[in-house]
Design a protein around this motif. Structure first.
Motif, mmCIF file in Angstrom:
data_model
loop_
_atom_site.group_PDB
_atom_site.id
_atom_site.type_symbol
_atom_site.label_atom_id
_atom_site.label_comp_id
_atom_site.label_asym_id
_atom_site.label_seq_id
_atom_site.Cartn_x
_atom_site.Cartn_y
_atom_site.Cartn_z
ATOM 1 N N HIS A 1 -35.972 27.628 -29.459
ATOM 2 C CA HIS A 1 -35.345 26.457 -28.844
ATOM 3 C C HIS A 1 -36.278 25.812 -27.814
ATOM 4 N N ALA A 2 -37.027 26.653 -27.098
ATOM 5 C CA ALA A 2 -38.008 26.103 -26.155
ATOM 6 C C ALA A 2 -39.121 25.369 -26.911
ATOM 7 N N VAL A 3 -39.505 25.905 -28.068
ATOM 8 C CA VAL A 3 -40.522 25.249 -28.899
ATOM 9 C C VAL A 3 -40.018 23.884 -29.359
ATOM 10 N N ILE A 4 -38.765 23.828 -29.799
ATOM 11 C CA ILE A 4 -38.179 22.556 -30.252
ATOM 12 C C ILE A 4 -38.122 21.559 -29.104
ATOM 13 N N ASP A 5 -37.714 22.034 -27.911
ATOM 14 C CA ASP A 5 -37.645 21.144 -26.743
ATOM 15 C C ASP A 5 -39.013 20.547 -26.413
ATOM 16 N N GLU A 6 -40.065 21.375 -26.502
ATOM 17 C CA GLU A 6 -41.415 20.880 -26.229
ATOM 18 C C GLU A 6 -41.827 19.816 -27.237
ATOM 19 N N VAL A 7 -41.483 20.046 -28.497
ATOM 20 C CA VAL A 7 -41.821 19.080 -29.547
ATOM 21 C C VAL A 7 -41.079 17.766 -29.318
ATOM 22 N N ILE A 8 -39.798 17.841 -28.981
ATOM 23 C CA ILE A 8 -39.023 16.626 -28.723
ATOM 24 C C ILE A 8 -39.611 15.861 -27.541
ATOM 25 N N HIS A 9 -39.990 16.603 -26.488
ATOM 26 C CA HIS A 9 -40.603 15.962 -25.318
ATOM 27 C C HIS A 9 -41.903 15.258 -25.720
ATOM 28 N N PHE A 10 -42.719 15.927 -26.531
ATOM 29 C CA PHE A 10 -43.983 15.338 -26.995
ATOM 30 C C PHE A 10 -43.729 14.072 -27.798
ATOM 31 N N ILE A 11 -42.754 14.132 -28.692
ATOM 32 C CA ILE A 11 -42.434 12.972 -29.543
ATOM 33 C C ILE A 11 -41.966 11.803 -28.686
ATOM 34 N N ARG A 12 -41.136 12.079 -27.695
ATOM 35 C CA ARG A 12 -40.614 11.004 -26.838
ATOM 36 C C ARG A 12 -41.734 10.349 -26.021
ATOM 37 N N GLN A 13 -42.781 11.136 -25.723
ATOM 38 C CA GLN A 13 -43.887 10.600 -24.938
ATOM 39 C C GLN A 13 -44.857 9.774 -25.781
ATOM 40 N N HIS A 14 -44.983 10.101 -27.079
ATOM 41 C CA HIS A 14 -46.038 9.520 -27.894
ATOM 42 C C HIS A 14 -45.554 8.645 -29.046
ATOM 43 N N ALA A 15 -44.263 8.612 -29.319
ATOM 44 C CA ALA A 15 -43.768 7.805 -30.452
ATOM 45 C C ALA A 15 -42.899 6.662 -29.946
ATOM 46 N N LYS A 16 -42.861 5.607 -30.734
ATOM 47 C CA LYS A 16 -42.005 4.475 -30.404
ATOM 48 C C LYS A 16 -40.580 4.794 -30.847
ATOM 49 N N GLY B 1 -34.388 2.281 -29.894
ATOM 50 C CA GLY B 1 -33.263 2.228 -30.828
ATOM 51 C C GLY B 1 -33.040 3.503 -31.611
ATOM 52 N N ILE B 2 -33.877 4.538 -31.402
ATOM 53 C CA ILE B 2 -33.729 5.814 -32.111
ATOM 54 C C ILE B 2 -33.294 6.890 -31.118
ATOM 55 N N ASP B 3 -32.200 7.556 -31.438
ATOM 56 C CA ASP B 3 -31.637 8.590 -30.566
ATOM 57 C C ASP B 3 -31.915 9.959 -31.179
ATOM 58 N N ILE B 4 -32.613 10.831 -30.427
ATOM 59 C CA ILE B 4 -32.886 12.194 -30.891
ATOM 60 C C ILE B 4 -31.956 13.148 -30.155
ATOM 61 N N ARG B 5 -31.179 13.913 -30.921
ATOM 62 C CA ARG B 5 -30.221 14.843 -30.334
ATOM 63 C C ARG B 5 -30.506 16.259 -30.789
ATOM 64 N N ALA B 6 -30.234 17.236 -29.911
ATOM 65 C CA ALA B 6 -30.448 18.645 -30.247
ATOM 66 C C ALA B 6 -29.168 19.424 -29.984
#
Length: 381
Positions: free
Chosen positions: A232-247, A250-255
Motif C-alpha cells: 500500500h505504501a508502494v501504491i501511495d508513492e506511485v500515485i504521488h509520483f503520477i500526480r506530480q508528473h502527469a496531467k 479532470g481525472i480523479d485517482i482514488r485508492a
C-alpha cells in the motif's frame, strides 16, 4: 413345448411385470442420481434449441433462479456467445448422431463469458419425440487460461532472446549519433535553423534510445530483488509520483485498500514500474475527464493479494484483448507507445509468482488485476 411356455407365462405374468418394473425403477433412479449429482451441465433440448430438461449444476451455471423456475421455455442457443455456433452443432449432431469435445464460449451467470467443452448426441426415444438432443457441458475456463498463459510465456521468452540481440546492436550507433549531434549543437547559434534541425535529430534519437531501453528491460530475465514491503505504501508513492508528473486535469485517482494485506515479498522498483505503466495507460484511456481507482483485497480462494486498476475510459476492443500483453502491440497512435510496457509488466509479475489479466467492455473502461503471493505467516490480520 409352446403350450407349456404359454402356461408358465400366464401363471407368472404378474411376477415378471413386477420384476421388470422394479428393474426400470432402479435404472431411472441411477440415471436421476447421475443427472442430479453431476458437477457438469447435463441438458436435453429439441433440435431448434428449446431446453426440455437441465440438471441443477446446469441451472446454476446458466443463472436460473431455482429448481422450479417458471420463466417459460428457454433456448440453449441464447446462451452461446456466438449464436451461429449452435446451428453448426445441432446440424452435426442430427447428421452424424453425435459431437465430441467441442470448445465453445457460453454466457454464464456470474462469470460472464466462459470457455466450455461440449459433447452431445441424439436422445433416441426421449418422450417419443424426434430430433431430441442431449448434451454434456464441462467448464474448462481455468484450463483454457492456463494454456493461454503458457503460450504467452513461450512467446515472450522467444521474442526476448531476439530483442536482446537487436537492442545491443542498435544501441551503440544510436549513442554515437546522439554524441555527435550534441557536439554540433555546442557551436550552433541559438535560434538558428540549423540548431532547430539538430534538436529534432537529438529528440528523435533519444526516443529511439528509450525504445531500445524498453527492449532491454523486456529481454532481461534477472530474478527480482525481493524484500518484504508494504504494498500500500508502494501504491501511495506511485500515485504521488503520477500526480506530480502527469496531467490530471479532470481525472480523479482514488485508492481503497484491504487492511488484511500485510507485507508482501516483492521487488519494490519493479512493482512500481508495473503500477506506473498501468496508471499511465489508464490516464491515456480516460482522456480529459474520468476516474481511476486502485483497490486491493485478499483472494480467499488462493490466498493471494489482488491489486485492481480500473478506469472509466474508452475500454479495449474485444479483438485486442487477446493481444494486449503481446510485445510491440499497442492501441496508441504511432509515436505514442512502443507496445512493450504491458509485456514488461507481464514478465515482472510472472517472475514474482503472480498473474496479471485484463477485463474490458468497449465504452465502459478497463480493469487490470494483479495477483501476488502472500508470504507464509502474513495470510491476513
Amino acid at each position: 413345448m409352446a403350450h407349456g411356455e404359454l402356461l408358465y407365462l400366464n401363471q407368472n405374468l404378474e411376477n415378471l411385470v413386477a420384476e421388470r418394473t422394479e428393474a426400470l425403477t432402479q435404472s431411472e433412479q441411477k440415471y436421476r442420481q447421475i443427472f442430479e449429482g453431476s458437477k457438469d451441465m447435463i441438458l436435453v433440448t429439441r433440435k431448434e434449441g428449446t431446453i426440455l430438461d437441465i440438471n441443477p449444476s446446469g441451472k446454476k451455471m446458466l443463472g436460473w433462479e431455482n429448481a422450479h423456475d417458471d420463466a417459460g421455455p428457454r433456448s440453449f442457443q441464447d446462451y452461446f456467445c456466438d449464436p451461429g455456433q449452435w446451428g453448426k452443432i445441432a446440424v452435426t449432431v442430427l447428421r452424424q448422431g453425435f459431437i465430441s469435445n467441442t470448445e465453445v464460449d457460453l454466457k454464464m451467470a456470474a462469470e460472464g463469458r466462459r470457455r466450455v467443452l461440449l459433447s452431445g448426441g441424439l436422445a433416441e426415444g426421449y418422450t417419443g419425440e424426434e430430433g431430441i438432443l442431449h448434451f454434456l457441458v464441462k467448464d474448462i475456463e481455468q484450463q483454457h487460461l492456463m494454456r493461454e498463459q503458457m503460450a504467452q510465456a513461450d512467446k515472450l521468452a522467444s521474442i526476448g532472446e531476439l530483442s536482446s540481440g537487436i537492442a545491443h546492436e542498435i544501441n551503440n550507433p544510436l549513442g554515437i549519433i546522439l554524441g555527435y549531434t550534441q557536439l554540433m549543437l555546442r557551436n550552433e547559434p541559438k535560434g538558428s535553423d540549423r540548431e532547430a534541425d539538430l534538436k529534432t535529430i537529438e529528440k528523435q534519437v533519444r526516443y529511439c534510445k528509450s525504445i531500445v531501453e524498453d527492449l532491454l528491460n523486456f529481454a532481461r530475465t534477472s530474478a527480482p530483488k525481493k524484500e518484504l514491503c508494504d504494498v500500500h505504501a508502494v501504491i501511495d508513492e506511485v500515485i504521488h509520483f503520477i500526480r506530480q508528473h502527469a496531467k490530471l486535469d479532470g481525472i480523479d485517482i482514488r485508492a481503497n485498500y484491504d487492511s488484511r494485506i500485510g507485507p508482501l515479498l516483492i521487488d519494490q522498483k519493479k512493482i512500481s514500474q508495473v503500477l506506473i505503466n498501468l496508471l499511465m495507460n489508464a490516464i491515456y484511456a480516460v482522456g480529459r475527464q474520468g476516474e481511476i481507482s486502485i483497490t486491493t483485497e485478499v483472494n480467499g480462494s488462493n490466498q493471494k493479494a489482488c491489486i485492481r486498476v480500473h478506469d472509466t475510459g474508452q475500454g479495449i476492443q474485444a479483438k485486442d484483448l487477446a493481444r494486449i500483453f503481446d510485445p510491440f502491440f499497442t492501441t496508441k497512435p504511432t509515436g505514442q507507445g512502443t507496445g512493450l510496457g504491458l509485456s514488461v509488466s507481464y514478465g515482472i509479475i510472472k517472475n514474482h509468482g503472480g498473474s496479471i489479466r485484463v477485463e474490458s467492455t468497449p465504452g465502459q473502461g478497463a480493469t487490470f488485476t494483479i495477483e501476488l503471493p502472500i508470504p507464509a505467516g502474513f495470510n491476513g490480520r
